[in-house]
Write a protein that holds these residues in place. Sequence first.
Motif, short mmCIF file in Angstrom:
data_model
loop_
_atom_site.label_atom_id
_atom_site.label_comp_id
_atom_site.label_asym_id
_atom_site.label_seq_id
_atom_site.Cartn_x
_atom_site.Cartn_y
_atom_site.Cartn_z
N THR A 180 0.78 -1.24 0.17
CA THR A 180 0.13 -0.07 -0.05
C THR A 180 0.83 1.37 -0.02
O THR A 180 0.86 1.98 0.94
CB THR A 180 -0.92 -0.01 1.41
N LEU A 181 1.44 1.34 -1.23
CA LEU A 181 2.47 2.63 -1.12
C LEU A 181 1.80 3.78 -1.62
O LEU A 181 2.49 4.89 -1.79
CB LEU A 181 3.51 2.10 -2.14
N CYS A 182 0.79 3.66 -2.52
CA CYS A 182 0.12 4.78 -3.04
C CYS A 182 -1.34 4.24 -3.20
O CYS A 182 -1.69 3.09 -3.26
CB CYS A 182 0.72 5.55 -4.28
N GLU A 183 -2.41 5.25 -3.49
CA GLU A 183 -3.62 4.76 -3.59
C GLU A 183 -4.05 4.85 -5.25
O GLU A 183 -4.97 4.18 -5.68
CB GLU A 183 -4.66 5.69 -3.16
N HIS A 184 -3.23 5.84 -6.02
CA HIS A 184 -3.48 6.05 -7.27
C HIS A 184 -2.25 5.57 -8.12
O HIS A 184 -0.99 6.30 -7.88
CB HIS A 184 -4.03 7.20 -7.74
N LEU A 185 -2.15 4.86 -8.84
CA LEU A 185 -1.03 4.52 -9.75
C LEU A 185 -1.24 4.48 -11.23
O LEU A 185 -2.03 3.86 -11.90
CB LEU A 185 -0.25 2.92 -9.60
N THR A 186 -0.59 5.55 -11.98
CA THR A 186 -0.91 5.70 -13.61
C THR A 186 0.37 5.36 -14.27
O THR A 186 1.48 5.71 -14.04
CB THR A 186 -1.23 7.10 -13.85
N LEU A 187 0.17 4.32 -15.14
CA LEU A 187 1.43 4.00 -16.08
C LEU A 187 1.16 4.13 -17.55
O LEU A 187 0.03 3.95 -17.95
CB LEU A 187 1.30 2.27 -15.98
N PHE A 188 1.92 4.87 -18.09
CA PHE A 188 2.05 5.54 -19.40
C PHE A 188 2.70 4.45 -20.27
O PHE A 188 3.79 3.99 -20.31
CB PHE A 188 2.89 6.69 -19.39
N ALA A 189 1.66 3.59 -20.83
CA ALA A 189 1.74 2.63 -21.69
C ALA A 189 1.80 2.87 -23.36
O ALA A 189 2.87 2.19 -23.88
CB ALA A 189 0.73 1.42 -21.34
N PHE A 190 1.65 3.86 -23.70
CA PHE A 190 1.27 4.18 -25.23
C PHE A 190 0.77 5.60 -25.40
O PHE A 190 -0.24 5.99 -24.80
CB PHE A 190 0.35 3.17 -25.78
N SER A 191 1.65 6.47 -25.90
CA SER A 191 1.18 7.81 -26.07
C SER A 191 0.64 8.09 -27.32
O SER A 191 0.83 7.20 -28.47
CB SER A 191 2.36 8.72 -25.89
N THR A 192 -0.07 9.12 -27.46
CA THR A 192 -0.82 9.45 -28.95
C THR A 192 0.22 9.67 -30.00
O THR A 192 0.23 9.50 -31.21
CB THR A 192 -1.47 10.75 -28.72
N GLU A 193 1.52 9.98 -29.62
CA GLU A 193 2.49 9.96 -30.63
C GLU A 193 3.22 8.53 -30.84
O GLU A 193 3.69 8.47 -31.91
CB GLU A 193 3.90 10.80 -29.97
N ASN A 194 2.93 7.62 -30.07
CA ASN A 194 3.66 6.44 -30.19
C ASN A 194 2.91 5.52 -31.61
O ASN A 194 3.42 4.55 -32.01
CB ASN A 194 3.65 5.19 -29.12
N TRP A 195 1.86 6.09 -31.96
CA TRP A 195 1.16 5.60 -33.20
C TRP A 195 1.97 5.67 -34.41
O TRP A 195 1.95 5.01 -35.34
CB TRP A 195 -0.19 6.33 -33.56
N GLU A 196 2.94 6.92 -34.40
CA GLU A 196 4.05 6.82 -35.40
C GLU A 196 5.12 5.70 -35.42
O GLU A 196 5.80 6.13 -36.07
CB GLU A 196 4.37 8.32 -35.32
#
Length: 247
Positions: free
Chosen positions: A59-75
Motif C-alpha cells: 500500500t504505497l499509493c492509492e493511485h498508480l498511473t502507468l504510461f503504456a502508449f502515447s498519442t505519438e507512439n502511433w507513429e
Amino acid sequence: MSLRNELDQVHKGPLPHHVAVVMDGNGRWAAARGLPRVEGHRKGGEAAERLIRFVTRETLCEHLTLFAFSTENWERPPEEVEFLMELLGEFLAQKLGELADAGVRVEAIGQHDRLPPVLAEEVRRAEHRTRDNRRLFLHVALSFGGRWSVVEAMRKAVQQSVDGALRPEDVDAACVHRLMPTAGLPDVDLVIRTGGEQRLSNFLLWEAAYAELFFTPVLWPEFDEATFMRAVHAYQGRQRNFGKVLR
Ligand code: IPE
Ligand code: IPE
Ligand code: MG
C-alpha cells in the motif's frame, strides 16, 4: 538497508497519493542485448506487473498511473505498434484475475476509439470486473496524451457554450478539469521516468502541474522494488511549496 527496513522507514513519512510512471527504455534494453525492440516491451510488461504487485501489497499509493502508449507512439513502425497492442491485450486478459483478487481497480485513460477492438474489449472487461475494488486504483494510459486531454475539454466547453449551458465566467480550473477525460484523476504527487530522459513526453500535463519529478537511468525492464523505493525516498525529502512561502 533491507527492503523490509526501507519499507518501514518510508511508511513513517508522507506517502504520495498518486504516482505516475513513464515506463521508458524498453527498446534500448533490448538493443543492448542484440534483441529486437519488442523483446524489451515483453520484458517491460513483467516490470509493470512487478510494480503493481509491490505497490498493492505494501500500500504505497492509492493511485498508480502507468504510461503504456502515447498519442505519438502511433507513429512507430506498424509491427511495433501491433505488437504493443497485442501485448497490452494479453496482459489485461492474463492478469485480470490476479488484479481483481488483489483489490486493484483498473481503468484505461486515453483514446479508447483508436484501440484495436480486441484490446478495447479487454479494457471494458477489466474495468467492469474491477469497478468496486478500492485497494489500488490503476490507471493505464493507453493512446494517451496530455494535450489530447486538454483538447477534449476545450471541445466540450465550446459545445456546452453553444448549447447555452456554459458561460465564460463559469470557466475556472476546476471546471476545465471536470471537462477533461481525466476528470476523476487526482493531482499527481510523484512522476517517475525511467530510461534517463528528463521530459514529460506529453504525459499528464494538467494533473502533474505540481508533481515532484524523479528521473532514473534504469531502463524500464530493469525497474524493480528498490528503484521504486528510491523514488519514494527522494519524494519524502522534497519540500513542496505549491508556490507559497512555507515557514
Ligand atoms: C517505452 O520504451 C515503451 C513505449 C513507449 C511503448 P521505448 O520503446 O520508448 O524504449 P526506448 O526509449 O526506445 O529505449
Ligand atoms: C514516453 O516514451 C511514452 C511512454 C513511455 C509510453 P517515448 O519513448 O515515447 O518518449 P520520447 O519519444 O522519448 O519523448
Ligand atoms: Mg522511449
